[in-house]
Design a protein around this motif. Structure first.
Motif, PDB file in Angstrom:
ATOM      1  N   ALA B 108       0.825  -1.197   0.000  1.00 42.86           N
ATOM      2  CA  ALA B 108       0.000   0.000   0.000  1.00 42.86           C
ATOM      3  C   ALA B 108       0.862   1.250   0.000  1.00 42.86           C
ATOM      4  N   LEU B 109       1.913   1.234   0.810  1.00 47.87           N
ATOM      5  CA  LEU B 109       2.800   2.399   0.857  1.00 47.87           C
ATOM      6  C   LEU B 109       3.499   2.620  -0.473  1.00 47.87           C
ATOM      7  N   ALA B 110       3.817   1.517  -1.134  1.00 46.27           N
ATOM      8  CA  ALA B 110       4.485   1.638  -2.428  1.00 46.27           C
ATOM      9  C   ALA B 110       3.571   2.326  -3.435  1.00 46.27           C
ATOM     10  N   ALA B 111       2.263   2.241  -3.203  1.00 41.75           N
ATOM     11  CA  ALA B 111       1.306   2.847  -4.126  1.00 41.75           C
ATOM     12  C   ALA B 111       0.991   4.297  -3.756  1.00 41.75           C
ATOM     13  N   TYR B 112       1.590   4.767  -2.681  1.00 46.43           N
ATOM     14  CA  TYR B 112       1.298   6.135  -2.220  1.00 46.43           C
ATOM     15  C   TYR B 112       1.751   7.153  -3.254  1.00 46.43           C
ATOM     16  N   SER B 113       0.866   8.112  -3.544  1.00 41.17           N
ATOM     17  CA  SER B 113       1.255   9.119  -4.519  1.00 41.17           C
ATOM     18  C   SER B 113       0.838  10.516  -4.087  1.00 41.17           C
ATOM     19  N   GLU B 114       1.462  10.978  -3.046  1.00 42.57           N
ATOM     20  CA  GLU B 114       1.354  12.386  -2.658  1.00 42.57           C
ATOM     21  C   GLU B 114      -0.036  12.872  -2.312  1.00 42.57           C
ATOM     22  N   GLN B 115      -0.875  11.994  -1.780  1.00 42.30           N
ATOM     23  CA  GLN B 115      -2.138  12.474  -1.243  1.00 42.30           C
ATOM     24  C   GLN B 115      -1.860  13.338  -0.016  1.00 42.30           C
ATOM     25  N   LYS B 116      -2.812  14.196   0.292  1.00 44.82           N
ATOM     26  CA  LYS B 116      -2.651  15.056   1.468  1.00 44.82           C
ATOM     27  C   LYS B 116      -3.405  14.472   2.667  1.00 44.82           C
ATOM     28  N   PHE B 117      -2.880  14.778   3.848  1.00 42.09           N
ATOM     29  CA  PHE B 117      -3.517  14.275   5.065  1.00 42.09           C
ATOM     30  C   PHE B 117      -4.209  15.391   5.820  1.00 42.09           C
ATOM     31  N   ASP B 118      -5.275  15.009   6.451  1.00 41.77           N
ATOM     32  CA  ASP B 118      -5.968  15.921   7.346  1.00 41.77           C
ATOM     33  C   ASP B 118      -6.031  15.212   8.700  1.00 41.77           C
ATOM     34  N   PHE B 119      -5.207  15.672   9.631  1.00 41.73           N
ATOM     35  CA  PHE B 119      -5.172  15.031  10.945  1.00 41.73           C
ATOM     36  C   PHE B 119      -6.220  15.688  11.826  1.00 41.73           C
ATOM     37  N   ARG B 120      -7.181  14.884  12.238  1.00 40.47           N
ATOM     38  CA  ARG B 120      -8.271  15.441  13.033  1.00 40.47           C
ATOM     39  C   ARG B 120      -7.870  15.487  14.506  1.00 40.47           C
ATOM     40  N   PRO B 121      -8.144  16.627  15.131  1.00 39.28           N
ATOM     41  CA  PRO B 121      -7.849  16.695  16.573  1.00 39.28           C
ATOM     42  C   PRO B 121      -8.746  15.719  17.326  1.00 39.28           C
ATOM     43  N   LEU B 122      -8.169  15.100  18.332  1.00 38.92           N
ATOM     44  CA  LEU B 122      -8.900  14.089  19.092  1.00 38.92           C
ATOM     45  C   LEU B 122      -9.495  14.731  20.341  1.00 38.92           C
ATOM     46  N   ARG B 123     -10.775  14.467  20.547  1.00 40.29           N
ATOM     47  CA  ARG B 123     -11.376  14.933  21.790  1.00 40.29           C
ATOM     48  C   ARG B 123     -11.349  13.768  22.779  1.00 40.29           C
ATOM     49  N   MET B 124     -10.552  13.882  23.776  1.00 38.91           N
ATOM     50  CA  MET B 124     -10.496  12.794  24.749  1.00 38.91           C
ATOM     51  C   MET B 124     -10.294  13.351  26.148  1.00 38.91           C
ATOM     52  N   LYS B 125     -10.717  12.556  27.102  1.00 31.52           N
ATOM     53  CA  LYS B 125     -10.483  12.928  28.496  1.00 31.52           C
ATOM     54  C   LYS B 125      -9.160  12.332  28.934  1.00 31.52           C
ATOM     55  N   ALA B 126      -8.566  12.911  29.932  1.00 31.14           N
ATOM     56  CA  ALA B 126      -7.271  12.436  30.416  1.00 31.14           C
ATOM     57  C   ALA B 126      -7.360  10.993  30.896  1.00 31.14           C
ATOM     58  N   THR B 127      -8.548  10.571  31.273  1.00 34.18           N
ATOM     59  CA  THR B 127      -8.691   9.221  31.825  1.00 34.18           C
ATOM     60  C   THR B 127      -8.989   8.174  30.756  1.00 34.18           C
ATOM     61  N   ASP B 128      -9.220   8.594  29.508  1.00 31.01           N
ATOM     62  CA  ASP B 128      -9.549   7.632  28.454  1.00 31.01           C
ATOM     63  C   ASP B 128      -8.386   6.685  28.202  1.00 31.01           C
ATOM     64  N   THR B 129      -8.721   5.404  28.028  1.00 34.81           N
ATOM     65  CA  THR B 129      -7.656   4.439  27.729  1.00 34.81           C
ATOM     66  C   THR B 129      -7.899   3.748  26.401  1.00 34.81           C
ATOM     67  N   ASP B 130      -9.001   4.090  25.740  1.00 40.60           N
ATOM     68  CA  ASP B 130      -9.335   3.460  24.464  1.00 40.60           C
ATOM     69  C   ASP B 130      -9.919   4.544  23.573  1.00 40.60           C
ATOM     70  N   VAL B 131      -9.185   4.919  22.536  1.00 42.76           N
ATOM     71  CA  VAL B 131      -9.630   6.049  21.719  1.00 42.76           C
ATOM     72  C   VAL B 131      -9.542   5.695  20.235  1.00 42.76           C
ATOM     73  N   THR B 132     -10.189   6.486  19.419  1.00 44.65           N
ATOM     74  CA  THR B 132     -10.082   6.336  17.980  1.00 44.65           C
ATOM     75  C   THR B 132      -9.512   7.623  17.406  1.00 44.65           C
ATOM     76  N   VAL B 133      -8.385   7.500  16.735  1.00 45.59           N
ATOM     77  CA  VAL B 133      -7.739   8.664  16.137  1.00 45.59           C
ATOM     78  C   VAL B 133      -8.112   8.710  14.651  1.00 45.59           C
ATOM     79  N   ASN B 134      -8.620   9.844  14.223  1.00 44.86           N
ATOM     80  CA  ASN B 134      -9.080   9.965  12.837  1.00 44.86           C
ATOM     81  C   ASN B 134      -8.095  10.742  11.986  1.00 44.86           C
ATOM     82  N   VAL B 135      -7.785  10.173  10.843  1.00 42.73           N
ATOM     83  CA  VAL B 135      -6.980  10.857   9.847  1.00 42.73           C
ATOM     84  C   VAL B 135      -7.774  10.764   8.561  1.00 42.73           C
ATOM     85  N   ARG B 136      -7.696  11.791   7.734  1.00 45.45           N
ATOM     86  CA  ARG B 136      -8.377  11.679   6.447  1.00 45.45           C
ATOM     87  C   ARG B 136      -7.380  11.917   5.328  1.00 45.45           C
TER      88      ARG B 136
END
Lengths: 253, 208
Positions: B108-136
């Motif tokens: 998959a990485l070999a097929a990468y061709s300069e797409q742009k990323f949008d890193f979404r800020p994560l809303r989490m509490k300090a006590t969270d131990t299981d989160v989902t990080v979103n990138v687009r």
């Protein structure tokens, strides 16, 4: 037209096929696998060679113009589907995209609307049916078209009927447009095809499960109800205790 | 058909997580740092550009894999069958599954061709131990492809235990495949199937 006949024929066949043990979402697996093999053979013999030539010999910017051109036409019905799904804001955005891209984007060959912050959406009639609460029904592999379901197959029949390219005349021009759109789409998938080869133990199963997950995600516009993480013994990393008392607020559960 | 492209291509970015600088840092920052670092390293590396897969795999091993919990991923993909496996079987399963996933990333990485990323800020509490990080992943003429990293806080930092590309969970996608093989030929059958697959997928150039 031919495609809608094929869709209809398959729906009829769906009624006659026998079911064995297997995935409950895929009662027609034996039939589906045959169609899958057929599609694979056609793909390997015709579509992949043409798409490879297209990919290797047509310069990237030209391919990108063609891709954007067809994507722009698609925005008209994406907008309609958003309206049908009760999302007027998204629908109007799709039509705004169409207006901007058709004018400033020179007949849609440049996606200026995305740069302006109007994101492209992914909608079709199958998703609209899903949004209306219609279940997906049995998994289907359609000849030439690939993975689908009863619901999405019906949606695809309408997509094809409503497709603006259908009314293009003269006929040779329409055929050319279809061919170009299809070739471009297949060329964009060449890497994905290799990846599927790499990742799957059984390509049929892998593709089916990915398709069904993907469609579910699309119906919910990327936010399906989230399932928790099941636990099994002996994860190599033990999670920290999640039930520590929160410092500020008491837990609401 | 286009759906499929969106679905599979961005496996490229599935799993770029590296905590060299901040093992206790926020999970979203971690994903961002590592994604950009790996993309940058690949862009600068002429060998990888010209198709040196062994080197690409080495890069993934070094930068990305430390941030994955492969045993957890394997357990999730196995579902109920996991508890039927002996400790040795579990070890072999995780090992083979890891090889399979690394190969897939490499392609998959070999097929990468300069797409742009949008890193979404994560809303989490300090006590969270299981989160989902979103990138687009943004690409013209197409809907952005979301990549969601399911991450869990462990004693050794945040670890990825699943990656969803366009809503398709990698782990869930192997579940049917694995359970079918286990049903037909047992846990050892699955290990054998994975081994065969991994050997077959080894191009001559790649073997050491």
């Amino acid at each position: 037209m031919l495609r809608s006949v094929l869709v209809a024929a398959l729906v009829v066949m769906a009624g006659c096929a026998t079911t064995g043990e297997g995935d409950p979402r895929d009662p027609l697996e034996p039939l589906n696998r045959k169609v899958f093999q057929f599609n694979d053979a056609v793909d390997a013999a015709v579509a992949t060679p043409i798409a490879t030539v297209y990919h290797d010999y047509v310069p990237g910017p030209l391919r990108s113009y063609a891709r954007n051109f067809f994507a722009n036409i698609g925005d008209v019905f994406i907008g309609l589907n958003n309206l049908l799904q009760g999302k007027p804001g998204d629908g109007l955005q799709d039509w705004a995209r169409f207006v901007f891209n058709s004018t400033f984007g020179v007949f849609g060959i440049n996606d200026v609307a995305s740069d302006m912050g109007f994101e492209k959406h992914n909608e079709d009639f199958g998703q609209t049916f899903g949004r209306w609460g219609i279940g997906e029904g049995a998994y289907l592999v359609l000849p030439f078209l690939g993975p689908s379901t009863l619901r999405d197959g019906a949606g695809t029949a309408i997509d094809i009927y409503a497709d603006p390219l259908t009314s293009v005349r003269p006929i040779p021009l329409r055929t050319g447009a279809y061919a170009l759109r299809f070739t471009g789409a297949r060329a964009d998938l060449l890497d994905a095809g290799r990846l599927l080869e790499e990742a799957a133990l059984d390509r049929y199963v892998f593709l089916r499960d990915a398709f069904l997950q993907r469609r579910r995600n699309l119906v919910y516009d990327g936010e399906p109800p989230r399932e928790g993480r099941p636990r099994y013994e002996e994860d190599d990393e033990k999670p920290e205790k999640a039930d520590k008392p929160a410092p500020e607020k008491p837990s609401t559960q | 058909m286009r759906t499929l492209a969106k679905l599979l291509l961005p496996f490229a970015f599935a799993g770029l997580a590296h905590a060299q600088s901040a093992p206790d840092g926020a999970p979203d920052a971690l994903v961002k740092t590592v994604t950009l670092e790996v993309i940058d390293l690949i862009a600068k590396d002429k060998d990888i550009q010209s198709g040196n897969r062994a080197k690409l795999i080495g890069l993934i091993e070094e930068k990305v894999l430390p941030h994955f919990n492969f045993t957890a991923m394997t357990a999730l993909a196995m579902g109920q069958s996991w508890n039927k496996a002996t400790p040795e079987q579990k070890k072999s399963l995780a090992q083979e599954f890891r090889i399979l996933l690394v190969r897939t990333y490499a392609s998959a990485l070999a097929a990468y061709s300069e797409q742009k990323f949008d890193f979404r800020p994560l809303r989490m509490k300090a006590t969270d131990t299981d989160v989902t990080v979103n990138v687009r992943v943004l690409q013209p003429g197409a809907q952005p492809v979301p990549i969601d990293y399911s991450m869990e806080k462990t004693a050794s930092g945040w670890k990825v235990y699943d990656v969803m590309v366009g809503g398709v969970s990698l782990v869930a996608n192997y579940r049917t495949e694995f359970s079918t093989v286990v049903r037909d030929s047992g846990v050892d059958g699955l290990i054998k199937t994975l081994q065969t697959k991994n050997r077959a997928a080894t191009p001559a150039a790649e073997s050491k």
